[in-house]
Design an enzyme around this catalytic site. Sequence first.
Site, mmCIF file in Angstrom:
data_model
loop_
_atom_site.group_PDB
_atom_site.id
_atom_site.type_symbol
_atom_site.label_atom_id
_atom_site.label_comp_id
_atom_site.label_asym_id
_atom_site.label_seq_id
_atom_site.Cartn_x
_atom_site.Cartn_y
_atom_site.Cartn_z
ATOM 1 N N GLU A 261 0.883 -1.170 0.000
ATOM 2 C CA GLU A 261 0.000 0.000 0.000
ATOM 3 C C GLU A 261 0.914 1.211 0.000
ATOM 4 O O GLU A 261 1.437 1.603 1.047
ATOM 5 C CB GLU A 261 -0.881 0.010 1.263
ATOM 6 N N CYS A 295 -2.618 8.798 2.798
ATOM 7 C CA CYS A 295 -2.248 8.513 1.407
ATOM 8 C C CYS A 295 -3.455 8.674 0.476
ATOM 9 O O CYS A 295 -3.290 8.686 -0.735
ATOM 10 C CB CYS A 295 -1.642 7.128 1.287
#
Length: 487
Positions: A261, A295
């Site tokens: 990720e 993010c």
Amino acid sequence: MASNETLLAIFMNESLLKTQAYIDGQWLTTDNQFKVDNPFDNSHLADVTDCNQEQFQQAIDAASNAFTHWSQTSPKYRSKLLLAWYQNILEHQDDLAHTLTLEQGKPIAEARNEIVYGANYIKWFSEEALRINGDILQSGLDKQTQVLKLPVGVVGIITPWNFPQAMIARKVAPALAAGCTVVIKPAAETPLSALAMAELAHQIGIPKGVINIIPTTRAKEFGKAITASKKVRKISFTGSTAVGKLLLKQAADNVQRTTMELGGNAPFIVFDDADIDAAIDGLMVSKFRNSGQTCVCANRIFIHDSVYDQFAKQFVEKVKTLSVDNGLNETAKITALINPKAVSKVSDLVIKAKQQGAQVLFGGSVSPANHNIFLPTVLSDVQADMSIACEEIFGPVAPLIRFNTEQQVIDLANNTDAGLACYVFTEDRHRIRRLSHLLEFGMIAFNEGAISNEMAPFGGVKHSGMGREGSKYGIDDYLELKYVSVS
Ligand code: ADP
């Protein structure tokens, strides 16, 4: 006001304040320790055991030994333990949230949400543990073809500081549900949340060696240890794209499975047919959560030319209402960034954007009252090729960019190596269908500013990574298919 060490003791149930490594069901210490500080005022919170090579190997061995038993337990048993862990986390929500705010800085209300958000993954995977079903394939009378789904093995996990509890929950829950055991390195900025989670797992009887937590400042060495070990069969990482690429290269030598990720560069697109009030509410959530340190934060805000000025004006009025404060205060919305380096990075991006022609509509600088805080900022006249629109800002800065046509904004949005989250505000259902296909992102939110929950597959495409966390797909990353033919 009391010192932060005292604050930590006041807020935390004493049994949850852990500063040692958790290996093979035991709390262990070494000769070395590192400091954990409060990002709001740099005050000292705790000294935490700094693990080295010896403890890395000890933890890998413990996870490997525990795997033999854990992988053979019944799904019902693993499900029951995960559910008990979930309940124990919720019972200590407030202690965990205060620890999180003290070591990470985020507003206490967001910290409480993170504890529930993370815990929900554990509950979800306690249920998914019961649904790991293989297949028997049609193969005639004299043969049986079986497909088994088996746990991949020991998983090496590395997590970042921006969601110190949830990033661990999101990885450990599917791993344990599948029958894997784990060795986790939390970020050195935020190890206390991770260690408290281990204690809560210990309390409800997760067997020794199944979860191991290794606080350390030797991130690189830890990465090398888990990628070099033949006992570790999978790496699961959340963090920067640069470190993700490094780990992928290291994992290649050992042909380890990976879940990555990595960084995003989320476009937030507002069309001329959008509900402007809803778009502004969505942007407030997407941009300013965790003071812009996620993010999936809106990083490039594309506004259609015909609504740009109205949007900018209304948005600035909303941003002015954000309360800039210590995260421990209930009303805080914008709090300290994780460390001075993060503040300088955001500051440099804003200075550069101004030099390149961006206008500051609000904010634009470090808080004069606290140099660890960057003020909520709105920039107009930003161009898509400025550094501020090409790099992950990771701070409370909203760069507004004009666009004219749908095709233009699709091209601009896709013109990045990142492909994690994307937000679009439009009332046109045909456009929603088109853009669902054409935007190159792992996750697209239409008409909302928050995208993540345990029932949906979180993850990116392109350089934002591989694998998915959450949903019915999330457990696949921790399972291996085995084809068995019986004649
Ligand atoms: P950030 O910039 O958000 O801190 P990083 O990718 O540097 O993102 O950090 C995410 C996690 O990766 C942290 O736990 C950090 O300690 C760890 N890390 C950093 N460098 C390495 C490395 N070379 N190998 C393994 N882990 C690393």
